[in-house]
Design a protein around this motif. Structure first.
Motif, PDB file in Angstrom:
ATOM      1  N   LEU A 173      34.473  13.604  43.662  1.00 28.01           N
ATOM      2  CA  LEU A 173      34.183  12.946  45.021  1.00 28.01           C
ATOM      3  C   LEU A 173      34.889  14.103  46.106  1.00 28.01           C
ATOM      4  O   LEU A 173      34.328  14.201  47.317  1.00 28.01           O
ATOM      5  CB  LEU A 173      34.751  11.770  45.286  1.00 28.01           C
ATOM      6  N   ILE A 174      35.927  14.493  45.872  1.00 22.08           N
ATOM      7  CA  ILE A 174      36.476  15.634  46.698  1.00 22.08           C
ATOM      8  C   ILE A 174      35.800  16.653  46.838  1.00 22.08           C
ATOM      9  O   ILE A 174      35.633  17.023  48.182  1.00 22.08           O
ATOM     10  CB  ILE A 174      38.037  15.913  46.016  1.00 22.08           C
ATOM     11  N   LEU A 175      35.288  17.450  45.899  1.00 22.57           N
ATOM     12  CA  LEU A 175      34.320  18.489  45.691  1.00 22.57           C
ATOM     13  C   LEU A 175      33.146  18.379  46.554  1.00 22.57           C
ATOM     14  O   LEU A 175      32.745  19.215  47.479  1.00 22.57           O
ATOM     15  CB  LEU A 175      33.921  18.884  44.261  1.00 22.57           C
ATOM     16  N   ILE A 176      32.652  17.127  46.516  1.00 25.41           N
ATOM     17  CA  ILE A 176      31.528  17.194  47.137  1.00 25.41           C
ATOM     18  C   ILE A 176      31.732  16.650  48.882  1.00 25.41           C
ATOM     19  O   ILE A 176      30.771  17.094  49.826  1.00 25.41           O
ATOM     20  CB  ILE A 176      30.620  15.468  46.968  1.00 25.41           C
ATOM     21  N   ALA A 177      32.816  16.108  48.981  1.00 27.79           N
ATOM     22  CA  ALA A 177      33.307  16.031  50.538  1.00 27.79           C
ATOM     23  C   ALA A 177      33.549  17.060  51.119  1.00 27.79           C
ATOM     24  O   ALA A 177      33.048  17.394  52.240  1.00 27.79           O
ATOM     25  CB  ALA A 177      34.727  14.802  50.632  1.00 27.79           C
TER      26      ALA A 177
ATOM     27  N   ILE B  79      45.589  25.471  32.688  1.00 29.18           N
ATOM     28  CA  ILE B  79      46.404  26.175  31.587  1.00 29.18           C
ATOM     29  C   ILE B  79      47.955  25.457  31.894  1.00 29.18           C
ATOM     30  O   ILE B  79      48.677  25.368  30.768  1.00 29.18           O
ATOM     31  CB  ILE B  79      46.225  27.367  31.074  1.00 29.18           C
ATOM     32  N   SER B  80      48.322  25.676  33.079  1.00 27.44           N
ATOM     33  CA  SER B  80      49.720  25.544  33.199  1.00 27.44           C
ATOM     34  C   SER B  80      50.066  24.049  33.703  1.00 27.44           C
ATOM     35  O   SER B  80      51.268  23.573  33.972  1.00 27.44           O
ATOM     36  CB  SER B  80      50.248  26.132  34.475  1.00 27.44           C
ATOM     37  N   GLY B  81      49.134  23.043  33.225  1.00 23.42           N
ATOM     38  CA  GLY B  81      49.255  21.731  33.716  1.00 23.42           C
ATOM     39  C   GLY B  81      48.809  21.189  34.879  1.00 23.42           C
ATOM     40  O   GLY B  81      48.945  19.907  35.141  1.00 23.42           O
ATOM     41  N   GLY B  82      48.444  22.163  35.654  1.00 26.60           N
ATOM     42  CA  GLY B  82      47.641  21.535  36.869  1.00 26.60           C
ATOM     43  C   GLY B  82      46.292  21.175  36.854  1.00 26.60           C
ATOM     44  O   GLY B  82      45.814  20.763  35.797  1.00 26.60           O
ATOM     45  N   PRO B  83      45.682  20.745  37.903  1.00 25.81           N
ATOM     46  CA  PRO B  83      44.468  19.925  37.968  1.00 25.81           C
ATOM     47  C   PRO B  83      43.175  20.935  37.568  1.00 25.81           C
ATOM     48  O   PRO B  83      43.247  22.119  38.127  1.00 25.81           O
ATOM     49  CB  PRO B  83      44.453  19.447  39.505  1.00 25.81           C
ATOM     50  N   GLY B  84      42.287  20.547  36.926  1.00 28.11           N
ATOM     51  CA  GLY B  84      41.023  21.290  36.628  1.00 28.11           C
ATOM     52  C   GLY B  84      40.107  21.125  37.946  1.00 28.11           C
ATOM     53  O   GLY B  84      39.827  20.029  38.464  1.00 28.11           O
ATOM     54  N   VAL B  85      39.759  22.290  38.506  1.00 27.92           N
ATOM     55  CA  VAL B  85      38.976  22.234  39.603  1.00 27.92           C
ATOM     56  C   VAL B  85      37.510  22.994  39.505  1.00 27.92           C
ATOM     57  O   VAL B  85      37.579  24.069  39.120  1.00 27.92           O
ATOM     58  CB  VAL B  85      39.758  23.084  40.902  1.00 27.92           C
ATOM     59  N   MET B  86      36.718  22.277  39.909  1.00 28.30           N
ATOM     60  CA  MET B  86      35.298  22.912  39.875  1.00 28.30           C
ATOM     61  C   MET B  86      34.958  23.941  41.036  1.00 28.30           C
ATOM     62  O   MET B  86      35.404  23.562  42.142  1.00 28.30           O
ATOM     63  CB  MET B  86      34.073  21.822  39.816  1.00 28.30           C
ATOM     64  N   ILE B  87      34.909  25.110  40.798  1.00 27.53           N
ATOM     65  CA  ILE B  87      34.422  26.038  41.724  1.00 27.53           C
ATOM     66  C   ILE B  87      33.104  26.746  41.667  1.00 27.53           C
ATOM     67  O   ILE B  87      32.605  26.821  40.581  1.00 27.53           O
ATOM     68  CB  ILE B  87      35.669  26.957  42.196  1.00 27.53           C
ATOM     69  N   PRO B  88      32.647  27.006  42.774  1.00 26.59           N
ATOM     70  CA  PRO B  88      31.203  27.666  42.700  1.00 26.59           C
ATOM     71  C   PRO B  88      31.159  29.036  42.199  1.00 26.59           C
ATOM     72  O   PRO B  88      32.448  29.709  42.614  1.00 26.59           O
ATOM     73  CB  PRO B  88      30.467  27.487  44.018  1.00 26.59           C
ATOM     74  N   THR B  89      30.119  29.876  41.502  1.00 26.89           N
ATOM     75  CA  THR B  89      30.115  31.057  41.535  1.00 26.89           C
ATOM     76  C   THR B  89      29.074  31.831  42.277  1.00 26.89           C
ATOM     77  O   THR B  89      28.158  31.344  42.729  1.00 26.89           O
ATOM     78  CB  THR B  89      30.113  31.280  39.988  1.00 26.89           C
ATOM     79  N   GLY B  90      28.913  33.085  42.138  1.00 32.75           N
ATOM     80  CA  GLY B  90      27.878  33.984  42.870  1.00 32.75           C
ATOM     81  C   GLY B  90      28.506  34.964  43.660  1.00 32.75           C
ATOM     82  O   GLY B  90      27.781  35.482  44.662  1.00 32.75           O
ATOM     83  N   ARG B  91      29.819  34.974  43.576  1.00 34.82           N
ATOM     84  CA  ARG B  91      30.457  35.774  44.779  1.00 34.82           C
ATOM     85  C   ARG B  91      30.027  37.430  44.216  1.00 34.82           C
ATOM     86  O   ARG B  91      29.732  37.672  43.166  1.00 34.82           O
ATOM     87  CB  ARG B  91      31.871  36.088  44.620  1.00 34.82           C
ATOM     88  N   ARG B  92      29.989  38.298  45.274  1.00 33.03           N
ATOM     89  CA  ARG B  92      29.644  39.733  44.863  1.00 33.03           C
ATOM     90  C   ARG B  92      30.992  40.610  45.176  1.00 33.03           C
ATOM     91  O   ARG B  92      31.900  40.108  46.023  1.00 33.03           O
ATOM     92  CB  ARG B  92      28.625  40.248  45.828  1.00 33.03           C
TER      93      ARG B  92
ATOM     94  N   SER C  22      44.867  17.265  46.826  1.00 35.68           N
ATOM     95  CA  SER C  22      44.912  18.316  48.101  1.00 35.68           C
ATOM     96  C   SER C  22      44.809  19.501  47.632  1.00 35.68           C
ATOM     97  O   SER C  22      44.028  20.500  48.144  1.00 35.68           O
ATOM     98  CB  SER C  22      46.392  17.996  48.701  1.00 35.68           C
ATOM     99  N   TRP C  23      45.286  19.904  46.533  1.00 36.77           N
ATOM    100  CA  TRP C  23      45.228  21.230  45.824  1.00 36.77           C
ATOM    101  C   TRP C  23      43.908  21.520  45.864  1.00 36.77           C
ATOM    102  O   TRP C  23      43.339  22.820  45.944  1.00 36.77           O
ATOM    103  CB  TRP C  23      46.012  21.452  44.445  1.00 36.77           C
ATOM    104  N   ALA C  24      42.941  20.645  44.978  1.00 37.78           N
ATOM    105  CA  ALA C  24      41.509  20.739  44.648  1.00 37.78           C
ATOM    106  C   ALA C  24      40.800  21.045  45.886  1.00 37.78           C
ATOM    107  O   ALA C  24      40.012  21.876  45.758  1.00 37.78           O
ATOM    108  CB  ALA C  24      41.118  19.341  44.168  1.00 37.78           C
TER     109      ALA C  24
END
Length: 329
Positions: A11-15, A135-148, A299-301
C-alpha cells in the motif's frame, strides 16, 4: 500467506507512486517488471551475489548502501560513481573510502553471461543496496527497474551535491530538497547509519587527541563515556588513517532502529547525526523512530523508493554499460 507488514508495504508503494505521478513522475521506462521478458532472473542473480559476498564480509551491506547514496546524489541514480579514471566522481577524496564495487562488478559479470547487454549497472547498484538492507534484517522493498547508465562522471559534481558530516540541518535539508526529498525523509534516510562504519577523520573534529595520546573532548553534546571510547579507538591525527569505527556501537551489522536510540543517548557518531536530535524540526521523528521500529521501516520503504528514482536516465539519456567501471566506447 501475505503478512500484514507485507500488505502495508504494498500500500505504501502504491501511495508513493501515486504521489510521484501527481508531481514529478519517474521516467516512463521504470517498472516493477522491466526485466520480466528480457532477464526474468535478474533480481535473483543480484540478490544471490549480495548474499554470498555478505556472508564472507559482513561489512558489505553498509558499504553497498553508502555507495548508492553517493551515486544517486550526484547526477542521479545512474551508476556514474562506479566509473574509474582521472577526473571521475570516484577520484574525489570524498569517495576514496567507498567500498562494495567488487560486488557490483561480480553481479554484472553474471548478468552479462545470462542476459548480455540487458541489465544496467544503475539497476544492479539500486537492487544490491535494496538487498543489502533486507539481508541485514531491514524491510524488503519493491523498487522499479529500467534505469540507464550515465555517460558522464565528473569529479566537479561531487562536492556541491554531497552531505558533509559537519553540515548543519539547514545545509543537509537544502541538499535533500534539491533531490526532491523532505526533512522527514532526511531523518529517515539518515537511519542508514544503523549499519556501516566510518573513518576517524569523519568525526574527529568532535575531539582532539594530541601526539602524546592525550584526549580532549571538543563537542559537549557527545556522551562523555562514548566520546572516551571513540578517542581510545582513534589515534592521534595521521597515525593510522585506515582505522574505522562502527556507526552504531550496539548492533553494527543489523539494520534496525538502534541508530535512533543512540541519538537519544547522545551517541550519534557524526556531528550531523547529533544535530537531528537538537533541532526541533527533526527531533520528533528521531524520537518516533527510536520508539517504533515498524514506523521507521515503513518510512524507510517510502524514502528508499524515492531515493532510488532520483535523476534516473531514460531512453536516449543513458546506456547499458558492458562493464560498470567504464563508459562504453
Amino acid at each position: 500467506m501475505e503478512t500484514p507488514h507485507f500488505q502495508s508495504l504494498i500500500l505504501i508503494l502504491i501511495a508513493v507512486f501515486c504521489t510521484m505521478a501527481a508531481s514529478d513522475p519517474p521516467p516512463s521506462t521504470l517498472s516493477f517488471d522491466f526485466y520480466a521478458a528480457s532477464c526474468p532472473s535478474a533480481e535473483l542473480m543480484v540478490k544471490n551475489t549480495v548474499r554470498s559476498a555478505s556472508s564472507l564480509d559482513p561489512s558489505l551491506p553498509g558499504k553497498l548502501l553508502r555507495l548508492l547514496f553517493h551515486d544517486c546524489f550526484v547526477e542521479g541514480c545512474d551508476a556514474s560513481v562506479l566509473v574509474q579514471g582521472n577526473g571521475t566522481e570516484r577520484s574525489d577524496p570524498a569517495n576514496a573510502s567507498l567500498g562494495g564495487f567488487s560486488v557490483i562488478d561480480s553481479a554484472k559479470r553474471v548478468l552479462e553471461i545470462f542476459c548480455p547487454g540487458t541489465v544496467s549497472c544503475a539497476d544492479v547498484l539500486a537492487l544490491a543496496a535494496r538487498d543489502a538492507v533486507e539481508i541485514s534484517g531491514g524491510p524488503g522493498v519493491m523498487i522499479p527497474t529500467g534505469r540507464r547508465d550515465g555517460r558522464v562522471s565528473a569529479v566537479s559534481r561531487v562536492r556541491p551535491n554531497m552531505i558533509d558530516t559537519s553540515f548543519s540541518v539547514d545545509q543537509m535539508a537544502s541538499i535533500f530538497s534539491s533531490k526532491g526529498l523532505s526533512l522527514d525523509e532526511l531523518v529517515t534516510l539518515s537511519g542508514a547509519h544503523t549499519i556501516g562504519s566510518a573513518h576517524c577523520s569523519a568525526f574527529s573534529d568532535r575531539f582532539r587527541v594530541d601526539s602524546e595520546g592525550r584526549p580532549t573532548l571538543l563537542d559537549a553534546s557527545l556522551d562523555k563515556a562514548y566520546a572516551s571510547q571513540l578517542m581510545k579507538q582513534c589515534p592521534p591525527a595521521g597515525a593510522n588513517p585506515a582505522i574505522t569505527v562502527n556507526n552504531d556501537p550496539e548492533t553494527p551489522l543489523l539494520f534496525d532502529n538502534q541508530y535512533f536510540k543512540e541519538l537519544l543517548s547522545h551517541k550519534g557518531l557524526f556531528q550531523s547525526d547529533s544535530l537531528l536530535l537538537n533541532d526541533e524540526r527533526t527531533k520528533k521523528k528521531v524520537v518516533e523512530f527510536a520508539n517504533d521500529e515498524a514506523s521507521f521501516f515503513d518510512s524507510w520503504a517510502q524514502a528508499f523508493l524515492k531515493l532510488t528514482t532520483i535523476g534516473v536516465k531514460a531512453d536516449g539519456d543513458g546506456e547499458i554499460r558492458r562493464t560498470c567501471s567504464s563508459i562504453n566506447g
